[in-house]
Scaffold this motif. Sequence first.
Motif, short mmCIF file in Angstrom:
data_model
loop_
_atom_site.label_atom_id
_atom_site.label_comp_id
_atom_site.label_asym_id
_atom_site.label_seq_id
_atom_site.Cartn_x
_atom_site.Cartn_y
_atom_site.Cartn_z
N TYR A 104 63.53 -34.54 6.79
CA TYR A 104 63.10 -33.76 7.85
C TYR A 104 62.56 -32.69 7.39
O TYR A 104 61.98 -31.80 8.38
CB TYR A 104 64.55 -33.49 8.65
CG TYR A 104 64.66 -34.66 9.33
CD1 TYR A 104 64.29 -35.28 10.60
CD2 TYR A 104 65.81 -35.99 8.75
CE1 TYR A 104 64.42 -36.65 11.26
CE2 TYR A 104 65.98 -37.01 9.59
CZ TYR A 104 65.36 -37.26 10.69
OH TYR A 104 65.30 -38.50 11.22
N TYR A 131 58.11 -34.24 14.65
CA TYR A 131 59.07 -34.83 15.25
C TYR A 131 58.72 -34.90 16.73
O TYR A 131 58.80 -35.91 17.43
CB TYR A 131 60.38 -34.22 15.02
CG TYR A 131 61.65 -35.22 15.66
CD1 TYR A 131 62.16 -36.47 14.70
CD2 TYR A 131 62.19 -35.03 16.79
CE1 TYR A 131 62.92 -37.20 15.33
CE2 TYR A 131 63.16 -35.90 17.20
CZ TYR A 131 63.42 -37.01 16.65
OH TYR A 131 64.13 -37.90 17.25
N ALA A 191 73.80 -34.40 15.26
CA ALA A 191 72.55 -34.74 14.80
C ALA A 191 71.69 -34.63 15.94
O ALA A 191 70.72 -35.26 16.22
CB ALA A 191 72.59 -36.25 14.18
N ARG A 238 65.81 -32.82 21.60
CA ARG A 238 65.29 -33.58 22.51
C ARG A 238 66.12 -33.80 23.95
O ARG A 238 65.84 -33.57 25.03
CB ARG A 238 65.05 -34.73 21.82
CG ARG A 238 64.11 -35.74 22.79
CD ARG A 238 63.83 -36.94 21.85
NE ARG A 238 65.29 -37.79 21.67
CZ ARG A 238 65.91 -38.43 22.82
NH1 ARG A 238 65.50 -38.70 23.94
NH2 ARG A 238 67.15 -38.94 22.46
N ASP A 282 73.50 -30.07 13.40
CA ASP A 282 72.44 -30.92 12.78
C ASP A 282 72.46 -30.49 11.05
O ASP A 282 72.82 -29.53 11.04
CB ASP A 282 71.09 -30.79 13.20
CG ASP A 282 70.11 -31.82 12.88
OD1 ASP A 282 70.27 -32.81 13.61
OD2 ASP A 282 69.77 -32.09 11.62
N ALA A 283 72.37 -31.25 10.19
CA ALA A 283 72.20 -31.21 8.93
C ALA A 283 70.88 -30.40 8.54
O ALA A 283 70.97 -29.48 7.34
CB ALA A 283 72.51 -32.41 8.14
N LEU A 303 77.49 -34.52 9.68
CA LEU A 303 78.39 -35.69 10.48
C LEU A 303 79.47 -35.90 9.61
O LEU A 303 80.68 -36.08 10.40
CB LEU A 303 77.58 -36.78 10.73
CG LEU A 303 76.36 -36.90 11.79
CD1 LEU A 303 75.83 -38.20 11.79
CD2 LEU A 303 77.10 -36.50 13.26
N LEU A 340 72.41 -39.54 18.94
CA LEU A 340 71.40 -40.58 19.58
C LEU A 340 69.96 -40.57 18.58
O LEU A 340 69.92 -39.93 17.79
CB LEU A 340 70.74 -39.41 20.84
CG LEU A 340 71.96 -39.33 21.80
CD1 LEU A 340 71.37 -38.35 22.91
CD2 LEU A 340 72.56 -40.51 22.22
N GLU A 400 70.96 -43.23 9.58
CA GLU A 400 70.87 -42.58 8.59
C GLU A 400 71.95 -42.32 7.54
O GLU A 400 71.80 -42.08 6.35
CB GLU A 400 70.14 -41.23 8.93
CG GLU A 400 68.78 -41.28 9.70
CD GLU A 400 67.98 -40.16 9.80
OE1 GLU A 400 68.27 -39.27 9.06
OE2 GLU A 400 67.41 -40.07 10.89
C1 LIG Z 1 65.92 -39.38 14.44
S1 LIG Z 1 66.58 -37.60 14.59
C2 LIG Z 1 67.49 -37.60 15.97
C3 LIG Z 1 67.27 -36.39 16.58
C4 LIG Z 1 67.96 -36.33 18.10
N1 LIG Z 1 69.38 -36.82 18.04
C5 LIG Z 1 67.22 -36.82 19.08
O1 LIG Z 1 67.79 -37.77 19.92
O2 LIG Z 1 66.14 -36.72 19.09
C6 LIG Z 1 67.89 -37.78 13.36
C7 LIG Z 1 68.65 -36.42 13.04
O3 LIG Z 1 69.62 -36.50 12.58
C8 LIG Z 1 70.04 -35.55 11.52
N2 LIG Z 1 70.99 -36.03 10.59
C9 LIG Z 1 70.74 -37.09 9.88
N3 LIG Z 1 71.80 -37.32 8.89
C10 LIG Z 1 72.76 -36.39 9.24
C11 LIG Z 1 73.99 -35.98 8.82
N4 LIG Z 1 74.46 -36.71 7.96
N5 LIG Z 1 74.44 -34.90 9.45
C12 LIG Z 1 73.85 -34.46 10.52
N6 LIG Z 1 72.84 -34.46 10.85
C13 LIG Z 1 71.95 -35.58 10.28
C14 LIG Z 1 68.57 -35.16 10.98
O4 LIG Z 1 68.68 -33.79 10.34
C15 LIG Z 1 67.75 -35.38 12.31
O5 LIG Z 1 67.75 -34.03 12.93
#
Ligand SMILES: C[S@@+](CC[C@H](N)C(=O)[O-])C[C@H]1O[C@@H](n2cnc3c(N)ncnc32)[C@H](O)[C@@H]1O
Length: 264
Positions: free
Chosen positions: A4, A11, A39, A44, A60-61, A91, A106, A112
């Motif tokens: 990211y 994004y 996350a 969005r 979010d991370a 998370l 979502l 991930e």
């Molecule tokens: C595909 S994006 C989805 C963002 C949002 N939920 C959406 O619906 O548009 C994935 C998000 O998950 C976050 N993410 C991935 N692994 C994570 C974790 N272990 N803890 C917190 N956030 C995480 C990423 O930083 C990223 O912002």
Amino acid sequence: MGIYEKLARYYDLLYNRTEDVPFIIELAKRHPGPILDAACGTGRMLLHLAREGHHVVGLDASSDMLARLRVKLEHEPEHVRRRVTLVQGDLRTFDLSRKFQLALVLYSAFTELPGRSDRALALTKLASHLETGGALVIDNFFERSSMHPGWGSAVRDGRPHHRGDYPSPDETGIRIRCYEAARFDPVAAVSTKDVILQYLEPDDTIRNVDTITATLYYATPEEFEMEVRSVGFRHVDQYGWFDFSRLYDPATAEVGRQITVATL
Ligand SMILES: C[S@@+](CC[C@H](N)C(=O)[O-])C[C@H]1O[C@@H](n2cnc3c(N)ncnc32)[C@H](O)[C@@H]1O
């Protein structure tokens, strides 16, 4: 470097979808109270919820994704901004010392997490942040096989497929042509996706190319339901689309969405 750090700037350009918004707004009505968007990315969904009047904590991370969301929030009216709290955290380890009626993960963010034990940590944390009767929504993409007829095999064969052309977010006149090349290992249930971004000059010559590789870890619907139940969720529904339709038809579906709604 997390993906990211690079993907944040693209994004909203690539993934600004809205088809899940009415579904989540409906669930927010059924579970009134503060919402945890875990996350949350660049907000969005969070922004839709806050504009609808919901109080939302976005976790979010990625500091890069949250930074984009903070900039977007600056353009929102004061009453919307006041409903939003942002927290950087993982998370698997977060602790907000409060509980919610609804928690969301979502757009495949949950895939991930690299495997079962990480999913268990995250599910335990999410459950501990929900009130009794509260609901957790996890929307994942799923695949069952890389060898099947239909669009799943077409897009998961490792070859680049044109995703679309987009105006550059930073430079007028420059277009970004995006290809995705995905490979799916059905034994490990791991999907590897290259997002290839070509910067095109006005005359279509390629100036430079940026490639971002994402790795996504799947659980079958059956496994995932067990994982969710094992941390204390008593009622688990899984849907195949954002209209509460059934998960999938095993005779035909190999890829699709796997939308889990679990209540404590
Ligand atoms: C595909 S994006 C989805 C963002 C949002 N939920 C959406 O619906 O548009 C994935 C998000 O998950 C976050 N993410 C991935 N692994 C994570 C974790 N272990 N803890 C917190 N956030 C995480 C990423 O930083 C990223 O912002």
